[in-house]
Design an enzyme around this catalytic site. Sequence first.
Site, PDB file in Angstrom:
ATOM      1  N   PHE A 150       0.273  13.883  -1.614  1.00  0.00           N
ATOM      2  CA  PHE A 150       1.280  14.509  -2.490  1.00  0.00           C
ATOM      3  C   PHE A 150       2.714  14.172  -2.093  1.00  0.00           C
ATOM      4  O   PHE A 150       3.639  14.313  -2.883  1.00  0.00           O
ATOM      5  CB  PHE A 150       1.085  16.033  -2.512  1.00  0.00           C
ATOM      6  CG  PHE A 150       1.616  16.744  -1.287  1.00  0.00           C
ATOM      7  CD1 PHE A 150       2.974  17.022  -1.160  1.00  0.00           C
ATOM      8  CD2 PHE A 150       0.773  17.130  -0.250  1.00  0.00           C
ATOM      9  CE1 PHE A 150       3.487  17.665  -0.023  1.00  0.00           C
ATOM     10  CE2 PHE A 150       1.259  17.768   0.886  1.00  0.00           C
ATOM     11  CZ  PHE A 150       2.620  18.028   0.986  1.00  0.00           C
ATOM     12  N   LYS A 174      -5.879   6.621  -7.591  1.00  0.00           N
ATOM     13  CA  LYS A 174      -6.201   8.044  -7.735  1.00  0.00           C
ATOM     14  C   LYS A 174      -5.084   8.800  -7.019  1.00  0.00           C
ATOM     15  O   LYS A 174      -5.123   9.012  -5.810  1.00  0.00           O
ATOM     16  CB  LYS A 174      -7.571   8.322  -7.095  1.00  0.00           C
ATOM     17  CG  LYS A 174      -8.331   9.530  -7.606  1.00  0.00           C
ATOM     18  CD  LYS A 174      -7.604  10.833  -7.494  1.00  0.00           C
ATOM     19  CE  LYS A 174      -7.557  11.416  -6.107  1.00  0.00           C
ATOM     20  NZ  LYS A 174      -6.657  12.600  -6.012  1.00  0.00           N
ATOM     21  N   GLU A 177      -3.498  15.017  -7.051  1.00  0.00           N
ATOM     22  CA  GLU A 177      -3.544  15.846  -8.273  1.00  0.00           C
ATOM     23  C   GLU A 177      -2.381  16.840  -8.319  1.00  0.00           C
ATOM     24  O   GLU A 177      -2.150  17.494  -9.325  1.00  0.00           O
ATOM     25  CB  GLU A 177      -4.897  16.567  -8.381  1.00  0.00           C
ATOM     26  CG  GLU A 177      -5.247  17.529  -7.255  1.00  0.00           C
ATOM     27  CD  GLU A 177      -5.900  16.849  -6.040  1.00  0.00           C
ATOM     28  OE1 GLU A 177      -5.469  15.722  -5.678  1.00  0.00           O
ATOM     29  OE2 GLU A 177      -6.799  17.464  -5.439  1.00  0.00           O
ATOM     30  N   SER A 227      -4.399  13.345   4.809  1.00  0.00           N
ATOM     31  CA  SER A 227      -4.586  14.064   6.071  1.00  0.00           C
ATOM     32  C   SER A 227      -5.714  13.416   6.888  1.00  0.00           C
ATOM     33  O   SER A 227      -6.586  12.740   6.332  1.00  0.00           O
ATOM     34  CB  SER A 227      -4.918  15.523   5.777  1.00  0.00           C
ATOM     35  OG  SER A 227      -6.092  15.584   5.002  1.00  0.00           O
ATOM     36  N   CYS A 282       5.106  12.031   6.703  1.00  0.00           N
ATOM     37  CA  CYS A 282       4.205  11.657   7.795  1.00  0.00           C
ATOM     38  C   CYS A 282       4.982  11.052   8.960  1.00  0.00           C
ATOM     39  O   CYS A 282       4.457  10.912  10.047  1.00  0.00           O
ATOM     40  CB  CYS A 282       3.169  10.666   7.315  1.00  0.00           C
ATOM     41  SG  CYS A 282       3.923   9.136   6.805  1.00  0.00           S
ATOM     42  N   GLU A 384      -0.847  19.238  13.005  1.00  0.00           N
ATOM     43  CA  GLU A 384       0.251  18.866  12.104  1.00  0.00           C
ATOM     44  C   GLU A 384       0.589  20.076  11.221  1.00  0.00           C
ATOM     45  O   GLU A 384      -0.295  20.651  10.584  1.00  0.00           O
ATOM     46  CB  GLU A 384      -0.198  17.691  11.219  1.00  0.00           C
ATOM     47  CG  GLU A 384       0.867  17.214  10.263  1.00  0.00           C
ATOM     48  CD  GLU A 384       0.364  16.087   9.361  1.00  0.00           C
ATOM     49  OE1 GLU A 384      -0.751  16.189   8.825  1.00  0.00           O
ATOM     50  OE2 GLU A 384       1.103  15.101   9.192  1.00  0.00           O
TER      51      GLU A 384
HETATM   52  P1  NAD Z   1      -4.911  15.269   1.546  1.00  0.00           P
HETATM   53  O1  NAD Z   1      -5.729  14.606   2.593  1.00  0.00           O
HETATM   54  O2  NAD Z   1      -5.193  16.694   1.225  1.00  0.00           O
HETATM   55  O3  NAD Z   1      -5.082  14.471   0.147  1.00  0.00           O
HETATM   56  C1  NAD Z   1      -4.905  13.086   0.065  1.00  0.00           C
HETATM   57  C2  NAD Z   1      -5.782  12.558  -1.066  1.00  0.00           C
HETATM   58  O4  NAD Z   1      -7.143  12.812  -0.772  1.00  0.00           O
HETATM   59  C3  NAD Z   1      -5.477  13.198  -2.414  1.00  0.00           C
HETATM   60  O5  NAD Z   1      -5.465  12.209  -3.408  1.00  0.00           O
HETATM   61  C4  NAD Z   1      -6.629  14.182  -2.597  1.00  0.00           C
HETATM   62  O6  NAD Z   1      -6.981  14.367  -3.946  1.00  0.00           O
HETATM   63  C5  NAD Z   1      -7.764  13.535  -1.832  1.00  0.00           C
HETATM   64  N1  NAD Z   1      -8.670  14.525  -1.245  1.00  0.00           N
HETATM   65  C6  NAD Z   1      -8.342  15.759  -0.758  1.00  0.00           C
HETATM   66  N2  NAD Z   1      -9.440  16.382  -0.290  1.00  0.00           N
HETATM   67  C7  NAD Z   1     -10.484  15.538  -0.473  1.00  0.00           C
HETATM   68  C8  NAD Z   1     -11.883  15.609  -0.167  1.00  0.00           C
HETATM   69  N3  NAD Z   1     -12.421  16.678   0.408  1.00  0.00           N
HETATM   70  N4  NAD Z   1     -12.643  14.561  -0.486  1.00  0.00           N
HETATM   71  C9  NAD Z   1     -12.122  13.463  -1.067  1.00  0.00           C
HETATM   72  N5  NAD Z   1     -10.803  13.340  -1.376  1.00  0.00           N
HETATM   73  C10 NAD Z   1      -9.996  14.352  -1.079  1.00  0.00           C
HETATM   74  O7  NAD Z   1      -3.380  15.039   1.934  1.00  0.00           O
HETATM   75  P2  NAD Z   1      -2.082  15.667   1.247  1.00  0.00           P
HETATM   76  O8  NAD Z   1      -2.013  17.107   1.576  1.00  0.00           O
HETATM   77  O9  NAD Z   1      -1.991  15.257  -0.174  1.00  0.00           O
HETATM   78  O10 NAD Z   1      -0.937  14.870   2.018  1.00  0.00           O
HETATM   79  C11 NAD Z   1      -0.402  15.261   3.248  1.00  0.00           C
HETATM   80  C12 NAD Z   1      -1.050  14.518   4.389  1.00  0.00           C
HETATM   81  O11 NAD Z   1      -0.879  13.109   4.212  1.00  0.00           O
HETATM   82  C13 NAD Z   1      -0.409  14.828   5.739  1.00  0.00           C
HETATM   83  O12 NAD Z   1      -1.431  14.971   6.692  1.00  0.00           O
HETATM   84  C14 NAD Z   1       0.434  13.597   6.033  1.00  0.00           C
HETATM   85  O13 NAD Z   1       0.664  13.347   7.400  1.00  0.00           O
HETATM   86  C15 NAD Z   1      -0.408  12.541   5.426  1.00  0.00           C
HETATM   87  N6  NAD Z   1       0.365  11.341   5.167  1.00  0.00           N
HETATM   88  C16 NAD Z   1       0.182  10.288   6.006  1.00  0.00           C
HETATM   89  C17 NAD Z   1       0.925   9.144   5.830  1.00  0.00           C
HETATM   90  C18 NAD Z   1       0.734   7.977   6.752  1.00  0.00           C
HETATM   91  O14 NAD Z   1       1.283   6.944   6.454  1.00  0.00           O
HETATM   92  N7  NAD Z   1       0.002   8.083   7.840  1.00  0.00           N
HETATM   93  C19 NAD Z   1       1.851   9.061   4.780  1.00  0.00           C
HETATM   94  C20 NAD Z   1       2.003  10.153   3.929  1.00  0.00           C
HETATM   95  C21 NAD Z   1       1.244  11.296   4.141  1.00  0.00           C
END
Ligand code: NAD
Length: 499
Positions: A150, A174, A177, A227, A282, A384
Site C-alpha cells: 500500500f 495485483k 487493494e 511485509s 520500507c 517493524e
Molecule cells: P502486505 O504484505 O500486507 O501486502 C502486500 C501485498 O500482498 C498486497 O498486494 C496484498 O494484497 C497481498 N497480501 C496480503 N496478505 C496476503 C496473503 N495472506 N496472501 C497473499 N497475498 C497477500 O504489505 P502492506 O501492508 O501492503 O505493505 C507494508 C509492508 O511492505 C511493510 O512491511 C513494508 O516494509 C513493506 N515494504 C517493503 C519494501 C521493500 O522494498 N522491502 C517496500 C515497500 C514496502
Amino acid sequence: MADMLHHFIGGEKVAGAGGRSGDVTNPATGEIARQVPLASADEMRAAIQNAADAQPGWAAVTPQNRARVMFRFKALIEDHMEELATLASMEHGKTLEDAKGSVQRGLEIVEYACGIAQVLKGEFSENVGTGVDSYASRHPLGVVAGITPFNFPAMVPLWMFPMAIACGNTFILKPSEKVPSCALRMAELLLEAGAHPGVLNVVNGDKEAVDTLLTDPTIQAISFVGSTPIAEYVYQTGTSNGKRVQALGGAKNHMIVMPDADLGQATDALMGAAFGSAGERCMAISVAVAVGDTVADALVERLSPKVESLKIGPYNDPDADMGPLVTRAHYDKVKGYIDSGVEEGAKLVVDGRDFKLQGYENGNFMGGCIFDNVTSDMKIYKEEIFGPVLAIVRAKSYEDALTLVNDHEFGNGTAIFTRDGDAARDFTTRAKIGMVGVNVPIPVPVAYHSFGGWKRSLFGDHHMHGPEGVRFYTRLKTVTQRWPSGIREGAEFVMPVQK
Ligand code: NAD
C-alpha cells in the site's frame, strides 16, 4: 454508495464479476471513498490468458520500438504527474509533495527502460574454435506478475512493470487493494503510449488473486513487495510451483550516530527519515543508535521539540509534514506497539497517541513519537512498526552499534552519520545490509542501480530494477555456430578442445 472500481484487462476497463469487494477509505476522514472488486481465481485466470495471448506479439516488437513506447509513457507520466500523485495521496494519505517525489522516482525507472535496446545487447565472441562463433542473448520469460504494497501506489509498481515489459514480457499487476486507483490509471497511460492491449493488466484482489498467480503454470516469475511473512509465503509458494521469485519484505532500518557526527545534520536527517510519509516507508529510519550517552541526550533534546511541532494534515494541506496512517486497522496496530513499548519500560519522550486534527476527528492521524532507552529485547525494537515512531537505542561503542545492525533479522537499509572516514568505510564493509548510507539517511538506489535488502528483507536472489531487473525478467541463451565450410569431415567422439 461509493463508486465501484474495475480491473484493466486486455486494454479495457473490466467490471468485477460481482463477487467479493473491498473498501478503499479516505485516511483523513475514515470514510469509504470507493470500492474495489476482489478478483476470483477464475477472473484472474482469464486475465492471465489475456496476457499470454498478447505476449508473443509483444516480444516480436523490436527492443527499439518497445523503448519508443517507454519514451511516450515517460512523457505521459510527466503530463499526468499531478493526477497520479493525487490518486496516490488520496488513498494512502501521504502529502502531495511526497507523493510527487515518489512518482518521480518511479518515472526514473521508465527512463532507464527507455534504454532497453542498449541494456539488452548481448555478448559475441568470434572464433571460439576455428570457424566457430558464439553469442549470448537475453530473452523474455513470458507472462510475469507483480504484487505490490500500500505504501507506494505508483513507485513500487513502476519498479516492476516498465522493466518487465521493456524486456518483452507481458505483465499482471495485483496492486494493494487499499490503494488501487493509481495502478489502474498507469495502465491506461501505458496503453495510450502504444503498448499492445494485454501487455499490462491490472487485476485487483486479495489472497485469492495472489494465490492464483502463485500457482498458475503460465506465470513465469513473480515480483513481490510487502511485509515479511507474506514475502516468505510468496517466495516459498511461487518457487515450489517452479517460478522465479523476488520477494521484498519488511525492515527495521538503523541509523548510527557517531560522537563526531554533525548533530544538526543528524537531527534533520532523522526527522525526515523517521517521520516522512508518517513512517510508512520500507526505508524509513525507525531506530537511531546513539554511540554514547552524550550523543543520545543531545539527540533527545534536539529531536523532541521538532517532533512535538510536526505539522500533520490531510494530503492536500501544503504545509503538512506528514499525513494520517493508511487505515484505522493500521492505526490501531501502530498504537498497540506504542502501548507495548511503554509496558516494556522504554521511555516515551514524545507521545503522539492523543493527537487529534480538528475537523478530521475520524481520520487516522497520529502524532510523532520518540522512545528513548529502547533495548534489543523489546517488541518495539524487534518488529517493524511502520508508523511515526522513532526508537533511540543507546550503544556504548561503535562495535556495539554495528552488532545491533547485524544481529537484527531485517537487512533492508542502514546509515551511519560520522565525519570519520575510517568508521564509515568499516561500516560500509561490515554491515550485513542491502543498502547502506554514509551521511545519507535513506539510501534508496537510483533507477540505474538496483534496490533490495538482505536477510529477511528479501527472499530470492535478484534485487529490483536497474541491471538486476533486466536479469530477473530475462533468461539467457547462448548460441554456438559454425557454417558448413568450417566443418571437418568425420564424427568427433571426444570433447572438442582447442589444440
Ligand atoms: P502486505 O504484505 O500486507 O501486502 C502486500 C501485498 O500482498 C498486497 O498486494 C496484498 O494484497 C497481498 N497480501 C496480503 N496478505 C496476503 C496473503 N495472506 N496472501 C497473499 N497475498 C497477500 O504489505 P502492506 O501492508 O501492503 O505493505 C507494508 C509492508 O511492505 C511493510 O512491511 C513494508 O516494509 C513493506 N515494504 C517493503 C519494501 C521493500 O522494498 N522491502 C517496500 C515497500 C514496502
